[in-house]
Scaffold this active site. Structure first.
Site, PDB file in Angstrom:
ATOM      1  N   ASP A 246       0.839  -1.190   0.000  1.00 56.82           N
ATOM      2  CA  ASP A 246       0.000   0.000   0.000  1.00 56.82           C
ATOM      3  C   ASP A 246       0.875   1.242   0.000  1.00 56.82           C
ATOM      4  OD1 ASP A 246      -2.274  -1.458   0.078  1.00 56.82           O
ATOM      5  OD2 ASP A 246      -2.594  -1.267   2.237  1.00 56.82           O
ATOM      6  N   LYS A 268      -3.207   3.003  -2.365  1.00 56.88           N
ATOM      7  CA  LYS A 268      -4.542   3.400  -1.955  1.00 56.88           C
ATOM      8  C   LYS A 268      -4.426   4.613  -1.061  1.00 56.88           C
ATOM      9  CE  LYS A 268      -6.549  -0.591  -0.769  1.00 56.88           C
ATOM     10  NZ  LYS A 268      -7.601  -1.338  -0.079  1.00 56.88           N
ATOM     11  N   MET A 381      -8.642   7.063  10.333  1.00 53.99           N
ATOM     12  CA  MET A 381      -9.141   7.730   9.124  1.00 53.99           C
ATOM     13  C   MET A 381     -10.005   8.944   9.447  1.00 53.99           C
ATOM     14  SD  MET A 381      -9.928   4.265   6.926  1.00 53.99           S
ATOM     15  CE  MET A 381     -10.494   3.306   8.326  1.00 53.99           C
TER      16      MET A 381
HETATM   17  N1  SAH Z   1      -4.095  -1.448   9.039  1.00 56.05           N
HETATM   18  C1  SAH Z   1      -3.729  -0.140   9.525  1.00 56.05           C
HETATM   19  C2  SAH Z   1      -4.808   0.877   9.303  1.00 56.05           C
HETATM   20  C3  SAH Z   1      -5.020   1.200   7.858  1.00 56.05           C
HETATM   21  S1  SAH Z   1      -6.312   2.366   7.607  1.00 56.05           S
HETATM   22  C4  SAH Z   1      -3.341  -0.242  11.004  1.00 56.05           C
HETATM   23  O1  SAH Z   1      -3.591  -1.278  11.628  1.00 56.05           O
HETATM   24  O2  SAH Z   1      -2.755   0.714  11.517  1.00 56.05           O
HETATM   25  C5  SAH Z   1      -5.428   3.846   7.419  1.00 56.05           C
HETATM   26  C6  SAH Z   1      -5.512   4.664   8.681  1.00 56.05           C
HETATM   27  O3  SAH Z   1      -4.628   4.144   9.626  1.00 56.05           O
HETATM   28  C7  SAH Z   1      -5.077   6.106   8.518  1.00 56.05           C
HETATM   29  O4  SAH Z   1      -6.133   6.896   8.037  1.00 56.05           O
HETATM   30  C8  SAH Z   1      -4.709   6.472   9.921  1.00 56.05           C
HETATM   31  O5  SAH Z   1      -5.867   6.722  10.691  1.00 56.05           O
HETATM   32  C9  SAH Z   1      -4.123   5.184  10.425  1.00 56.05           C
HETATM   33  N2  SAH Z   1      -2.651   5.149  10.330  1.00 56.05           N
HETATM   34  C10 SAH Z   1      -1.884   4.334   9.593  1.00 56.05           C
HETATM   35  N3  SAH Z   1      -0.577   4.553   9.837  1.00 56.05           N
HETATM   36  C11 SAH Z   1      -0.521   5.516  10.775  1.00 56.05           C
HETATM   37  C12 SAH Z   1       0.522   6.174  11.469  1.00 56.05           C
HETATM   38  N4  SAH Z   1       1.804   5.862  11.255  1.00 56.05           N
HETATM   39  N5  SAH Z   1       0.216   7.119  12.370  1.00 56.05           N
HETATM   40  C13 SAH Z   1      -1.068   7.426  12.627  1.00 56.05           C
HETATM   41  N6  SAH Z   1      -2.089   6.853  12.006  1.00 56.05           N
HETATM   42  C14 SAH Z   1      -1.835   5.904  11.099  1.00 56.05           C
END
Ligand code: SAH
Length: 464
Positions: A246, A268, A381
């Site tokens: 991704d 994405k 998100m």
């Molecule tokens: N599978 C991922 C989430 C993916 S959805 C997980 O478990 O973290 C994407 C969302 O994840 C983003 O909109 C944000 O809210 C969060 N996200 C992903 N990486 C992040 C990071 N390093 N710091 C803060 N939020 C993060």
């Protein structure tokens, strides 16, 4: 590149003696190394200071005599008494390789840092000049190699004749061996004592599949720092033929993969969908059907807002093998960054990971539940609609004074923190730093360390 003053080789010691002159800590350290081999290890010293009782060694508690070196393959001198020079002279007179501990000028050989996966050995040498560096490199290599690699190598060795008769194609054979020594299932089976059966059924599967069966590993990449990847994730990234990742997975993490692995970004990122989910599903099925080992690398944990469910359904339907490797989810990285205990006795009896998506329309129905949960919330998100998220929760009965912490780029060096209350977040248009963000809400948030956070408003919660 510099040239070596020593030549690394593996010396046969089976059926011979390794003699260690000395009875202190240094001698004990050498003895620990020596007992990794099948050689007979002999300690000679009139004064034993270290405790050798846990090691399978023969202890001669007396002065050294030259005949101690009969049938010796190598000698360590770790003695500072009068025996030291006697032993050195005796070793030299008999041409037995000699190591005088901590005196490089007197050494015929140096002992490398050893990674022992017998029959596989990895030796790291700095020609005696930088042992600390050698140990550091060893620790790194140790981390990426399965502790059971040696057993797996023996398993592979035992199957050689059958593999040769059953799989003619060289490349297919290589794929089988690679699968054998890298598959987590085989590793588990081996650990449980069923390695042979598991290896046989893998072999049967490869023979049946002809070119070798593909597999998809759904791997959690963590929040975006390469050292927050699990060791299993790192190992599989080294084994994969293709990495499908991704946009949210930073380059430093993608670069942990094998250099010559094909990389496909199915970006994405918010705002542009270069691949639809259906296209990603089709891509994974196609790659695995070609016999490839595919690492599907997702940010955070693959099972949390990762659309893993749809990908797994497609793989199941196509009959493709898959495995899920967990990762550090963003909300937990945010909790760690801020030392926020998301569950806390008498304060928060649970932690809810929820999407903030839909706070600006009526897509989701969970707001009343979240507002009344009385638990810590980790909202994903929601950065661009953070104000609406806060307003929704308040509208559904959450207190305006409820602490809120926002972490942008959680788990990364570039993280940025914001702290405040639901009321302050709802009332203020905030200009957040670039990057993905998690919104933490709840009483437990105030227990975290938000000292470096930008305040959302003057009314923000006070740091504990
Ligand atoms: N599978 C991922 C989430 C993916 S959805 C997980 O478990 O973290 C994407 C969302 O994840 C983003 O909109 C944000 O809210 C969060 N996200 C992903 N990486 C992040 C990071 N390093 N710091 C803060 N939020 C993060």
């Amino acid at each position: 590149m510099g040239r070596l003053n020593t030549f690394p080789l593996s010396l046969k010691v089976q059926g011979r003696r390794i003699v260690i002159v000395g009875g202190g800590e240094e001698a004990l350290n050498k003895a620990r190394l020596a007992v990794k081999t099948t050689a007979q290890v002999v300690i000679v010293s009139p004064h034993l200071e270290a405790d050798f009782s846990a090691l399978p060694v023969e202890v001669l508690e007396r002065r050294f005599q030259p005949s101690d070196l009969d049938n010796a393959a190598m000698v360590f001198v770790a003695d500072h008494g009068p025996d030291a020079s006697v032993a050195q002279d005796a070793a030299r007179a008999r041409n037995i390789p000699l190591n005088v501990v901590d005196v490089p000028g007197e050494c015929d050989f140096f002992t490398p840092a050893i990674i022992d996966r017998a029959p596989l050995t990895i030796a790291i040498s700095s020609e005696g000049r930088a042992p600390v560096l050698a140990r550091l490199v060893r620790a790194r290599i140790e981390a990426v190699l399965s502790p059971r690699l040696g057993n797996l190598a023996s398993l592979a060795g035992g199957l050689r004749h059958r593999v040769e008769s059953l799989i003619q194609d060289g490349a297919a054979r290589r794929r089988f061996y690679q699968a054998l020594v890298t598959s987590p299932e085989i590793e588990r089976a081996e650990a449980a004592g069923h390695g042979h059966e598991a290896a046989e059924s893998l072999l049967a599967a490869h023979v049946e599949a002809g070119s070798g069966a593909g597999v998809v590993w759904l791997i959690g990449a963590g929040p975006g720092s390469e050292d927050l990847l699990t060791l299993r994730a790192q190992r599989l990234l080294q084994d994969a033929d293709v990495i499908v990742h991704d946009q949210l997975v930073p380059d430093v993490v993608v670069q942990m993969a094998r250099r010559d692995a094909e990389q496909i970004a199915v970006g994405k990122a918010k705002g542009h969908h270069s691949f639809s989910q259906a296209q990603i599903n089709t891509l994974l099925v196609r790659l695995a059907s070609e016999g490839k080992r595919v690492a599907r690398l997702k940010s955070g944990d693959p099972m949390v807002f990762g659309r893993a469910g749809e990908e797994i359904a497609a793989l199941r339907k196509a009959g493709i093998a898959y495995q899920v490797v967990p990762g550090v989810s963003a909300a937990l990285a945010a909790a760690a960054d801020t030392a926020t205990p998301v569950t806390l006795r008498k304060v928060s009896s649970g932690f809810i990971m929820a999407t903030a998506h839909g706070a600006e329309d009526d897509e989701l129905q969970h707001w009343a539940l979240l507002a009344g949960a009385g638990m810590t919330l980790g909202l994903y998100m929601g950065k661009s609609i953070a104000g609406e998220v806060a307003a929704r929760l308040v509208a559904h009965g959450a207190s305006e004074t409820l602490p809120v912490g926002i972490v942008v780029n959680a788990g990364r060096a570039s993280r940025t923190l914001y702290s405040g209350t639901l009321g302050a977040l709802a009332a203020n248009q905030l200009d957040f730093a670039d990057g993905p963000a998690v919104i933490l809400v709840g009483e437990a948030v105030a227990e975290g360390d938000w000292a470096e956070a930008a305040q959302m408003a003057a009314s923000s919660f006070k740091v504990a």
